[in-house]
Motif scaffolding. Structure first.
Motif, PDB file in Angstrom:
ATOM      1  N   GLY A 173       6.577   7.670  -4.855  1.00  0.00           N
ATOM      2  CA  GLY A 173       7.854   7.942  -5.485  1.00  0.00           C
ATOM      3  C   GLY A 173       8.548   6.628  -5.825  1.00  0.00           C
ATOM      4  O   GLY A 173       8.047   5.546  -5.516  1.00  0.00           O
ATOM      5  N   MET A 174       9.717   6.732  -6.437  1.00  0.00           N
ATOM      6  CA  MET A 174      10.509   5.560  -6.795  1.00  0.00           C
ATOM      7  C   MET A 174      11.892   5.686  -6.155  1.00  0.00           C
ATOM      8  O   MET A 174      12.522   6.745  -6.261  1.00  0.00           O
ATOM      9  N   LEU A 182      -0.536   2.309   7.651  1.00  0.00           N
ATOM     10  CA  LEU A 182       0.272   2.439   6.440  1.00  0.00           C
ATOM     11  C   LEU A 182      -0.436   1.808   5.233  1.00  0.00           C
ATOM     12  O   LEU A 182      -0.361   2.325   4.122  1.00  0.00           O
ATOM     13  N   TRP A 183      -1.140   0.695   5.458  1.00  0.00           N
ATOM     14  CA  TRP A 183      -1.922   0.079   4.378  1.00  0.00           C
ATOM     15  C   TRP A 183      -3.013   1.047   3.917  1.00  0.00           C
ATOM     16  O   TRP A 183      -3.244   1.203   2.713  1.00  0.00           O
ATOM     17  N   ALA A 184      -3.659   1.718   4.853  1.00  0.00           N
ATOM     18  CA  ALA A 184      -4.693   2.704   4.499  1.00  0.00           C
ATOM     19  C   ALA A 184      -4.105   3.831   3.657  1.00  0.00           C
ATOM     20  O   ALA A 184      -4.755   4.319   2.716  1.00  0.00           O
ATOM     21  N   ARG A 185      -2.879   4.228   3.952  1.00  0.00           N
ATOM     22  CA  ARG A 185      -2.224   5.259   3.139  1.00  0.00           C
ATOM     23  C   ARG A 185      -1.969   4.742   1.725  1.00  0.00           C
ATOM     24  O   ARG A 185      -2.182   5.459   0.753  1.00  0.00           O
ATOM     25  N   TRP A 186      -1.530   3.480   1.595  1.00  0.00           N
ATOM     26  CA  TRP A 186      -1.351   2.894   0.256  1.00  0.00           C
ATOM     27  C   TRP A 186      -2.685   2.829  -0.483  1.00  0.00           C
ATOM     28  O   TRP A 186      -2.733   3.007  -1.702  1.00  0.00           O
ATOM     29  N   GLN A 187      -3.777   2.574   0.250  1.00  0.00           N
ATOM     30  CA  GLN A 187      -5.099   2.531  -0.391  1.00  0.00           C
ATOM     31  C   GLN A 187      -5.476   3.885  -0.979  1.00  0.00           C
ATOM     32  O   GLN A 187      -6.166   3.945  -1.995  1.00  0.00           O
ATOM     33  N   GLU A 188      -5.034   4.969  -0.353  1.00  0.00           N
ATOM     34  CA  GLU A 188      -5.280   6.310  -0.904  1.00  0.00           C
ATOM     35  C   GLU A 188      -4.509   6.506  -2.205  1.00  0.00           C
ATOM     36  O   GLU A 188      -4.980   7.184  -3.114  1.00  0.00           O
ATOM     37  N   ILE A 189      -3.331   5.908  -2.283  1.00  0.00           N
ATOM     38  CA  ILE A 189      -2.485   6.034  -3.468  1.00  0.00           C
ATOM     39  C   ILE A 189      -2.984   5.125  -4.584  1.00  0.00           C
ATOM     40  O   ILE A 189      -3.018   5.522  -5.745  1.00  0.00           O
ATOM     41  N   LEU A 227      14.244   7.631 -10.778  1.00  0.00           N
ATOM     42  CA  LEU A 227      13.803   7.774  -9.392  1.00  0.00           C
ATOM     43  C   LEU A 227      12.951   9.030  -9.290  1.00  0.00           C
ATOM     44  O   LEU A 227      13.118   9.969 -10.070  1.00  0.00           O
ATOM     45  N   SER A 228      12.040   9.041  -8.314  1.00  0.00           N
ATOM     46  CA  SER A 228      11.185  10.216  -8.136  1.00  0.00           C
ATOM     47  C   SER A 228      10.769  10.325  -6.679  1.00  0.00           C
ATOM     48  O   SER A 228      10.841   9.362  -5.923  1.00  0.00           O
ATOM     49  N   GLN A 229      10.334  11.520  -6.303  1.00  0.00           N
ATOM     50  CA  GLN A 229       9.833  11.751  -4.949  1.00  0.00           C
ATOM     51  C   GLN A 229       8.325  11.558  -4.928  1.00  0.00           C
ATOM     52  O   GLN A 229       7.651  11.868  -5.907  1.00  0.00           O
ATOM     53  N   PRO A 230       7.789  11.073  -3.797  1.00  0.00           N
ATOM     54  CA  PRO A 230       6.333  10.984  -3.692  1.00  0.00           C
ATOM     55  C   PRO A 230       5.730  12.389  -3.636  1.00  0.00           C
ATOM     56  O   PRO A 230       6.324  13.296  -3.057  1.00  0.00           O
ATOM     57  N   ARG A 231       4.586  12.544  -4.280  1.00  0.00           N
ATOM     58  CA  ARG A 231       3.897  13.846  -4.292  1.00  0.00           C
ATOM     59  C   ARG A 231       2.406  13.613  -4.176  1.00  0.00           C
ATOM     60  O   ARG A 231       1.836  12.894  -5.004  1.00  0.00           O
ATOM     61  N   GLY A 232       1.791  14.237  -3.190  1.00  0.00           N
ATOM     62  CA  GLY A 232       0.342  14.112  -3.033  1.00  0.00           C
ATOM     63  C   GLY A 232      -0.082  12.661  -2.937  1.00  0.00           C
ATOM     64  O   GLY A 232       0.364  11.933  -2.066  1.00  0.00           O
ATOM     65  N   SER A 276      20.158  -4.979  -6.075  1.00  0.00           N
ATOM     66  CA  SER A 276      19.391  -3.724  -6.128  1.00  0.00           C
ATOM     67  C   SER A 276      18.076  -3.909  -6.853  1.00  0.00           C
ATOM     68  O   SER A 276      17.971  -4.714  -7.782  1.00  0.00           O
ATOM     69  N   VAL A 277      17.091  -3.153  -6.425  1.00  0.00           N
ATOM     70  CA  VAL A 277      15.755  -3.175  -7.008  1.00  0.00           C
ATOM     71  C   VAL A 277      15.184  -1.764  -6.916  1.00  0.00           C
ATOM     72  O   VAL A 277      15.551  -0.992  -6.026  1.00  0.00           O
ATOM     73  N   ILE A 278      14.317  -1.419  -7.835  1.00  0.00           N
ATOM     74  CA  ILE A 278      13.624  -0.130  -7.779  1.00  0.00           C
ATOM     75  C   ILE A 278      12.208  -0.380  -7.269  1.00  0.00           C
ATOM     76  O   ILE A 278      11.519  -1.274  -7.769  1.00  0.00           O
ATOM     77  N   LEU A 279      11.804   0.396  -6.269  1.00  0.00           N
ATOM     78  CA  LEU A 279      10.528   0.189  -5.584  1.00  0.00           C
ATOM     79  C   LEU A 279       9.745   1.489  -5.478  1.00  0.00           C
ATOM     80  O   LEU A 279      10.325   2.562  -5.356  1.00  0.00           O
ATOM     81  N   GLY A 280       8.428   1.358  -5.444  1.00  0.00           N
ATOM     82  CA  GLY A 280       7.569   2.482  -5.104  1.00  0.00           C
ATOM     83  C   GLY A 280       7.589   2.688  -3.602  1.00  0.00           C
ATOM     84  O   GLY A 280       7.726   1.729  -2.839  1.00  0.00           O
ATOM     85  N   TYR A 281       7.456   3.936  -3.174  1.00  0.00           N
ATOM     86  CA  TYR A 281       7.488   4.224  -1.742  1.00  0.00           C
ATOM     87  C   TYR A 281       6.755   5.533  -1.446  1.00  0.00           C
ATOM     88  O   TYR A 281       6.478   6.328  -2.335  1.00  0.00           O
ATOM     89  N   PHE A 282       6.457   5.719  -0.173  1.00  0.00           N
ATOM     90  CA  PHE A 282       6.059   7.030   0.334  1.00  0.00           C
ATOM     91  C   PHE A 282       6.780   7.245   1.653  1.00  0.00           C
ATOM     92  O   PHE A 282       7.354   6.314   2.213  1.00  0.00           O
TER      93      PHE A 282
END
Length: 146
Positions: free
Chosen positions: A39-40, A116-123, A30-35, A55-61
């Motif tokens: 994160g996971m 939120l989609w625009a934020r994912w586009q930045e990532i 697992l990890s935290q989102p950065r910049g 349970s599932v592991i997912l990417g997130y912000f």
């Protein structure tokens, strides 16, 4: 022709299994989102048919107090099982690097989805190309604290 390349489906599924295995055996993964990196988190939902935890592991912000992920199933055509389970039973538990959070899931709509989609586009610069491979719109999932 799409420029964005994805690994073969078998590889994506194998990577998911390895990631879950690493988490199960070591508690790592697992990890935290950065910049501009997501994160996971580990999301545990209730199975819509079995009533059992899944349970599932997912990417997130993070978006304020909310966690945001995509119901994209490795960009494959079917909806991910965890998303179908969450639609049937919106209450879930998210485990992050700093602990567990009880959450309630829902799909973002309208302006919120666009933002939120625009934020994912930045990532992920290839997000639109990947999403175009799916026969339906990819849900932007908001996990709100409960």
């Amino acid at each position: 022709m799409s420029k964005a390349r994805l690994p073969p489906r078998w590889f994506i599924r194998a990577a998911w299994q390895v990631h879950r295995g690493i988490y199960r055996t070591s508690g790592r993964g697992l990890s935290q989102p950065r910049g501009d990196r997501y994160g996971m988190l580990r999301l545990t939902v209730t199975g819509r048919r079995t009533g059992e935890p899944r349970s599932v592991i997912l990417g997130y912000f993070e978006d304020g107090p909310n966690l945001v992920t995509l119901a994209m199933n490795g960009w494959g055509a079917p909806e991910p099982a965890w998303w179908l389970n969450l639609l049937a039973n919106p209450d879930a538990d998210a485990i992050l690097t700093d602990g567990q959070r009880p959450v309630r899931g829902r799909a973002a709509e309208g302006e919120e989805r666009q933002r939120l989609w625009a934020r994912w586009q930045e990532i992920d610069k290839n997000l639109d190309e990947y999403a175009a491979r799916r026969p339906r719109t990819t849900a932007v999932v908001v996990l709100e604290p409960r």
